[in-house]
Write an enzyme that holds these catalytic residues in place. Structure first.
Site, mmCIF file in Angstrom:
data_model
loop_
_atom_site.group_PDB
_atom_site.id
_atom_site.type_symbol
_atom_site.label_atom_id
_atom_site.label_comp_id
_atom_site.label_asym_id
_atom_site.label_seq_id
_atom_site.Cartn_x
_atom_site.Cartn_y
_atom_site.Cartn_z
ATOM 1 N N GLY A 21 0.908 -1.190 -0.133
ATOM 2 C CA GLY A 21 0.047 -0.101 0.011
ATOM 3 C C GLY A 21 0.912 1.207 -0.125
ATOM 4 N N ASN A 22 0.180 2.294 0.564
ATOM 5 C CA ASN A 22 1.005 3.591 0.661
ATOM 6 C C ASN A 22 0.458 4.680 1.419
ATOM 7 O OD1 ASN A 22 -0.630 5.558 -1.045
ATOM 8 N ND2 ASN A 22 -0.510 3.976 -2.528
ATOM 9 N N ARG A 23 0.992 5.597 1.586
ATOM 10 C CA ARG A 23 0.438 6.451 2.748
ATOM 11 C C ARG A 23 -0.544 7.473 2.627
ATOM 12 N NH1 ARG A 23 4.064 5.815 6.935
ATOM 13 N NH2 ARG A 23 6.156 5.162 6.534
ATOM 14 N N SER A 24 -1.086 7.540 1.290
ATOM 15 C CA SER A 24 -2.095 8.563 0.868
ATOM 16 C C SER A 24 -3.348 8.245 1.875
ATOM 17 C CB SER A 24 -2.718 7.926 -0.436
ATOM 18 O OG SER A 24 -3.741 8.863 -0.763
ATOM 19 N N ALA A 87 -3.586 7.790 -5.365
ATOM 20 C CA ALA A 87 -2.096 7.727 -5.344
ATOM 21 C C ALA A 87 -1.925 6.055 -5.581
ATOM 22 C CB ALA A 87 -1.527 7.701 -3.893
#
Ligand code: C5P
Length: 206
Positions: A21-24, A87
């Site tokens: 995943g990512n931090r968005s 994102a």
């Protein structure tokens, strides 16, 4: 007018329990969808996994992966405007249908490139009249964002300086870059950026 907004991260599963995943946080994309709805636009929000609540009177579609997001965006066409704020993960790992077990050495995970939703829609036969993307950069913001505008064939890029404290906060600092102008919008709240973007869109279609 109909607007499609993408927001949040995508989650790309590795196996039934793990993901990339990512931090968005989704906050800026949701703020844009809300401001557009309040300004009278017909808004479809296609969102990756976030902790944010559905927005009143906005058609919400929640997805997990980039591939699912592309399908839902295509299903939402035709539209007058698209704002790709998600994102999206650049790569998807090869999926293991069984949980990868510890104990047989370091796992080797192979990745394949995800579809580029912004680029796909910019070149789509049902291309919306206004296609907006963002560029999150830590250096050479204007140059990199202008290159992205051309590479992705979109109309506007909101360039986001992520060297400052952006992820999950209520503040943001963007530059509007089009084929004919560049504007520094200075640091302001994500809600104010959304309002400014709505004003810019209204002006464009005047
Ligand atoms: O290539 P990069 O991720 O920096 O580009 C950012 C812009 O492209 C954002 O508008 C993002 O929503 C969009 N994008 C997309 N699909 C991808 C990657 C990025 O729509 N697979």
């Amino acid at each position: 007018m109909k607007v499609v907004v993408t927001a949040g991260p995508t989650h790309e599963p590795i196996d039934p329990v793990r993901l990339i995943g990512n931090r968005s946080s989704g906050k800026q994309g949701y703020a844009i969808a809300k401001a557009l709805q309040e300004a009278g636009y017909n808004v479809s929000l296609i969102s990756g996994p976030t902790c944010l609540k559905d927005i009143n009177a906005v058609k919400m579609t929640r997805i997990e992966t980039a591939k699912q997001m592309l399908i839902e965006v295509q299903n939402a066409l035709p539209a007058d405007i698209i704002i790709c704020w998600a994102a999206v993960a650049d790569w998807a790992p090869e999926y293991s249908p069984q949980k990868i077990k510890k104990g047989s050495g370091d796992p080797q995970i192979t990745f394949t490139e995800n579809p580029d939703i912004l680029k796909t829609i910019s070149n789509h036969k049902q291309r919306p009249k206004l296609v907006i993307g963002f560029a999150a950069e830590t250096q050479n913001l204007i140059e990199n964002a202008t290159a992205k505008l051309h590479k992705k064939s979109c109309d506007w890029i909101l360039a986001n300086d992520v060297s400052e404290n952006v992820f999950g906060t209520d503040e943001n600092h963007v530059y509007l870059i089009t084929k004919s102008k560049q504007e520094d919008w200075r640091a302001m709240s994500k809600a104010e950026i959304a309002q400014k973007l709505v004003a810019e869109i209204k002006d464009y279609f005047k």
